[in-house]
Motif scaffolding. Sequence first.
Motif, mmCIF file in Angstrom:
data_model
loop_
_atom_site.group_PDB
_atom_site.id
_atom_site.type_symbol
_atom_site.label_atom_id
_atom_site.label_comp_id
_atom_site.label_asym_id
_atom_site.label_seq_id
_atom_site.Cartn_x
_atom_site.Cartn_y
_atom_site.Cartn_z
ATOM 1 N N LYS A 53 0.842 -1.196 0.000
ATOM 2 C CA LYS A 53 0.000 0.000 0.000
ATOM 3 C C LYS A 53 0.876 1.245 0.000
ATOM 4 O O LYS A 53 1.766 1.380 0.835
ATOM 5 C CB LYS A 53 -0.930 0.007 1.211
ATOM 6 N N ARG A 54 0.596 2.134 -0.958
ATOM 7 C CA ARG A 54 1.361 3.374 -1.065
ATOM 8 C C ARG A 54 0.392 4.553 -1.057
ATOM 9 O O ARG A 54 -0.698 4.492 -1.642
ATOM 10 C CB ARG A 54 2.186 3.416 -2.352
ATOM 11 N N ASN A 55 0.805 5.627 -0.420
ATOM 12 C CA ASN A 55 0.004 6.851 -0.374
ATOM 13 C C ASN A 55 0.550 7.867 -1.375
ATOM 14 O O ASN A 55 1.757 8.101 -1.439
ATOM 15 C CB ASN A 55 0.022 7.457 1.028
ATOM 16 N N PHE A 56 -0.348 8.468 -2.153
ATOM 17 C CA PHE A 56 0.033 9.454 -3.165
ATOM 18 C C PHE A 56 -0.743 10.748 -2.946
ATOM 19 O O PHE A 56 -1.907 10.732 -2.519
ATOM 20 C CB PHE A 56 -0.265 8.936 -4.578
ATOM 21 N N PHE A 57 -0.077 11.848 -3.271
ATOM 22 C CA PHE A 57 -0.746 13.151 -3.296
ATOM 23 C C PHE A 57 -0.895 13.573 -4.755
ATOM 24 O O PHE A 57 0.094 13.705 -5.471
ATOM 25 C CB PHE A 57 0.042 14.201 -2.520
ATOM 26 N N PHE A 58 -2.132 13.764 -5.199
ATOM 27 C CA PHE A 58 -2.432 14.070 -6.601
ATOM 28 C C PHE A 58 -2.935 15.505 -6.760
ATOM 29 O O PHE A 58 -3.646 16.030 -5.896
ATOM 30 C CB PHE A 58 -3.515 13.122 -7.133
ATOM 31 N N ILE A 59 -2.547 16.110 -7.898
ATOM 32 C CA ILE A 59 -3.123 17.384 -8.335
ATOM 33 C C ILE A 59 -3.624 17.185 -9.769
ATOM 34 O O ILE A 59 -2.833 16.908 -10.673
ATOM 35 C CB ILE A 59 -2.094 18.532 -8.295
ATOM 36 N N PHE A 60 -4.927 17.307 -9.955
ATOM 37 C CA PHE A 60 -5.535 17.190 -11.283
ATOM 38 C C PHE A 60 -5.936 18.587 -11.740
ATOM 39 O O PHE A 60 -6.672 19.290 -11.036
ATOM 40 C CB PHE A 60 -6.773 16.297 -11.249
ATOM 41 N N SER A 61 -5.471 19.002 -12.921
ATOM 42 C CA SER A 61 -5.787 20.339 -13.443
ATOM 43 C C SER A 61 -6.067 20.259 -14.933
ATOM 44 O O SER A 61 -5.524 19.393 -15.633
ATOM 45 C CB SER A 61 -4.634 21.327 -13.197
ATOM 46 N N ALA A 62 -6.894 21.204 -15.400
ATOM 47 C CA ALA A 62 -7.155 21.317 -16.837
ATOM 48 C C ALA A 62 -6.055 22.155 -17.487
ATOM 49 O O ALA A 62 -5.577 23.124 -16.897
ATOM 50 C CB ALA A 62 -8.518 21.951 -17.085
ATOM 51 N N LEU A 63 -5.651 21.770 -18.693
ATOM 52 C CA LEU A 63 -4.707 22.566 -19.481
ATOM 53 C C LEU A 63 -5.508 23.537 -20.333
ATOM 54 O O LEU A 63 -6.349 23.117 -21.137
ATOM 55 C CB LEU A 63 -3.850 21.656 -20.368
ATOM 56 N N GLU A 64 -5.256 24.821 -20.159
ATOM 57 C CA GLU A 64 -6.009 25.834 -20.887
ATOM 58 C C GLU A 64 -5.067 26.842 -21.522
ATOM 59 O O GLU A 64 -3.978 27.111 -21.004
ATOM 60 C CB GLU A 64 -6.979 26.550 -19.946
ATOM 61 N N PHE A 65 -5.507 27.391 -22.665
ATOM 62 C CA PHE A 65 -4.767 28.455 -23.337
ATOM 63 C C PHE A 65 -5.776 29.380 -23.994
ATOM 64 O O PHE A 65 -6.611 28.936 -24.793
ATOM 65 C CB PHE A 65 -3.819 27.887 -24.400
ATOM 66 N N GLY A 66 -5.685 30.664 -23.641
ATOM 67 C CA GLY A 66 -6.621 31.627 -24.199
ATOM 68 C C GLY A 66 -8.052 31.351 -23.799
ATOM 69 O O GLY A 66 -8.987 31.646 -24.553
ATOM 70 N N GLY A 67 -8.226 30.759 -22.605
ATOM 71 C CA GLY A 67 -9.568 30.480 -22.133
ATOM 72 C C GLY A 67 -10.166 29.196 -22.676
ATOM 73 O O GLY A 67 -11.294 28.838 -22.327
ATOM 74 N N GLU A 68 -9.434 28.478 -23.526
ATOM 75 C CA GLU A 68 -9.928 27.242 -24.118
ATOM 76 C C GLU A 68 -9.163 26.052 -23.549
ATOM 77 O O GLU A 68 -7.948 26.076 -23.425
ATOM 78 C CB GLU A 68 -9.793 27.271 -25.644
ATOM 79 N N LYS A 69 -9.911 25.024 -23.218
ATOM 80 C CA LYS A 69 -9.309 23.810 -22.673
ATOM 81 C C LYS A 69 -8.766 22.953 -23.813
ATOM 82 O O LYS A 69 -9.427 22.762 -24.836
ATOM 83 C CB LYS A 69 -10.359 23.049 -21.885
ATOM 84 N N TYR A 70 -7.554 22.419 -23.630
ATOM 85 C CA TYR A 70 -6.994 21.548 -24.656
ATOM 86 C C TYR A 70 -6.411 20.261 -24.060
ATOM 87 O O TYR A 70 -5.765 19.488 -24.765
ATOM 88 C CB TYR A 70 -5.920 22.273 -25.472
ATOM 89 N N GLY A 71 -6.664 20.009 -22.778
ATOM 90 C CA GLY A 71 -6.181 18.769 -22.189
ATOM 91 C C GLY A 71 -6.201 18.824 -20.676
ATOM 92 O O GLY A 71 -6.871 19.668 -20.065
ATOM 93 N N ALA A 72 -5.494 17.900 -20.072
ATOM 94 C CA ALA A 72 -5.426 17.833 -18.610
ATOM 95 C C ALA A 72 -4.017 17.429 -18.191
ATOM 96 O O ALA A 72 -3.284 16.773 -18.949
ATOM 97 C CB ALA A 72 -6.444 16.835 -18.071
ATOM 98 N N ILE A 73 -3.647 17.848 -16.977
ATOM 99 C CA ILE A 73 -2.329 17.518 -16.434
ATOM 100 C C ILE A 73 -2.512 16.876 -15.061
ATOM 101 O O ILE A 73 -3.380 17.288 -14.284
ATOM 102 C CB ILE A 73 -1.427 18.771 -16.336
#
Length: 559
Positions: A289-309
Motif C-alpha cells: 500500500k502506497r500513499n500518493f498526493f495528486f493534483i488534477f488540473s485542466a490545461l487551458e490556453f486563451g480560455g480554451e481547454k486543450y487537455g489535462a495535467i
Amino acid sequence: MSIWRKELAKRIRWILIIRIILFISILVAVIMLQLTRGFVFHLLLFYSVFVLAYLLTLFFWKYIEKEVSFRFLCSTLLAFEIALELAIIHYTGGIISPFYILLAITVVSSALIYHLVGTLVVATFSTLAYSGMILGEYKHILNFTTPSPIVESVYSDSDTVFFGAYVFVCFLYLASFISGYLSGQLKIKINELELKTDELERLKVDLKTIFDRMTSGLITVDLRGRIIHFNPSATHLLGLPGLSYGGKQIKDILPPRFHHIIRRVEDLLIGITRKEIKEEVEFVIDGEKRNFFFIFSALEFGGEKYGAIILFEDITEEKRTEEYLRSVEKLAALGELSTGLAHEIRNPLVSIRGSAEMLKQEVNLEGTSGELLGLIVEESDRLSRILENFLQFARAGRSPNSTSGSFIINSVLESVIEQIKQHPAFPSKAKIKLELNPSDELWVKGNKDMAKQIFWNLILNAVEAIDPENGIITITRDKDGFNFKGEKPLVGISVTDNGYGIEEEKLKEIFKPFYSTKKGGTGMGLSIAQRLACEMGGYITVESKRGVGSKFTVYLVRA
C-alpha cells in the motif's frame, strides 16, 4: 543544420521549381515549332538543354557541395542563360518577340539568390544587354535571318523602338524590385521564424529534460484522452513498464486499480470538474500500500481547454515519518510518566508482597483464604514484572551511549538466536534460520546491548506467534534505507515468521505501550524495541497478513 544552410536549401528548391516550369514551357514551344525545324527550333532546343543542365548543376551542387561558391556558380549560369535568352529573343522578332518573358523570369528567379540589391544588378545587366541588342537591331548591326514585314515596320519607327524598349526595361526593373524586396522580406521573416522555431525546440528539449528528471510523476493528455507526456517518474511510481506511452489512450495504459485517476481525468475533460483537484489517494503497488498526493488540473490556453495535467508524488514515507514522530513524542511522554509512576507503585507493592509472604508463613490458612493469599503474592509478582517493563521502557530513551560506538550485527544476531533457543517458550520443533552471508560483515552504529534487546524482543515475539509444530523464523538482510531526514544510510534486517499474522487494522497499534494481541501479554515488548531503535537513529517497520505471518524490519545506522 545552420540557418544559412537551411536557407540555401530552400533557395535551391525554389530555383529548381521555377526552372522546371521554365524547362517545360520551352519544351512546349519547341514542340510547337518542330514542323519548321528552322534555326529558332534548334536555338530553343539548345536553350531547353541548357536549362536542364542548369537544373542538374544546382541539384548536384546541393547534394555534393563541392568547394565552389554558390553565388559564383549561379552568376555564371545566369550570364549564359541571359545570353541564350537574348539570342532567342533576337531570332524570334527582337522587340516584338514573345520570348522576352524568359528574361523577366530569369531576373525574378535571381531574387531567390541575391535579394534586392543583387536582383537590381541582374536587372541592370539584363537591361544593358537587351538595350544593346535592340540598338544593334535598329542600327542593322544585328540582322534578322528571316525578317518579316511587321518587324521591319516596327524597327523603321525609332519612337516605337524606344518606347517598346523603355516599357520592357521599366517592367524588368519593377519586377526585379518587387521580387527582390519580397525575397528580402521573406528572408527576414524566415530567419525570425527559424530563430523562434529553434528557440521553441530548445525550450521543448529543456522542458522534456526537466519533466524527465522530475522526481514527481507527471502525465498530460489531450481532449481525447491521448497521452502527450508520461515522464519516467510516473512510470516508476505507478509500477508500470518503462515504455513509450505517447499517443496512447490513458484508459488503455493504466490498469483497473488506477480507475480513480482515469475517472478524474474524464471528469476534467468533459467539464464535470472545472476546478483544480488536490487529494490523497491510496493504491496498492507491487503488493504494498502506497500513499500518493495528486493534483488534477485542466490545461487551458486563451480560455480554451486543450487537455489535462496530472501531478503526483509518493508520500508514503512522509506519512510514515509523521506517524513516527507522533509515536516518538507519545513514547517520550509516556516514558517520563512511566518512571514516576513505577517508582510510586513499586514501594507499596514491595510492602504488600512482603506482608503477604509473612502472613503465608506465620498463619496456616486453608481453603479460600489460603488461595486468596497466594493470589496476592502471584499478582504482586505480575505487577512487579509490569513495573520492570515500565522502567525498562523509560530507561530506553535515556542511554547516553545509544548512538556511540559500532559493532557487527551478525555476531549480535547469532548470540540472540542461541539465547532464544534456550528460552522455555521456544518450541523444540520450531526453527530459526539466519540467512546472512558470513563474509558480509554488517557494521552498524550504536549500543550493542540495545541492539540485542531489540532483536530479543522481536524474535521472542515471533516465537510466541508461530505454530509449535512447524513454526519457522527467518532472519535475512533486507533492503537498505535512509533515516527520516535522508542524511544517514541505514542497514535493514528483517525478522519473518510464518505465524498467525496480525489483522491490518491492528498494525498501527502494535508499537503502542500496553497494546497486545496475545493473552497475558504486557504489550511492552514491541514498544520497547521501537523506542530503542529510535534512540539508535533507526526505526522498525512491520508487514503482516492474517494466516500468513509477519515481517518486522529493523533499520539501524550503517557504520
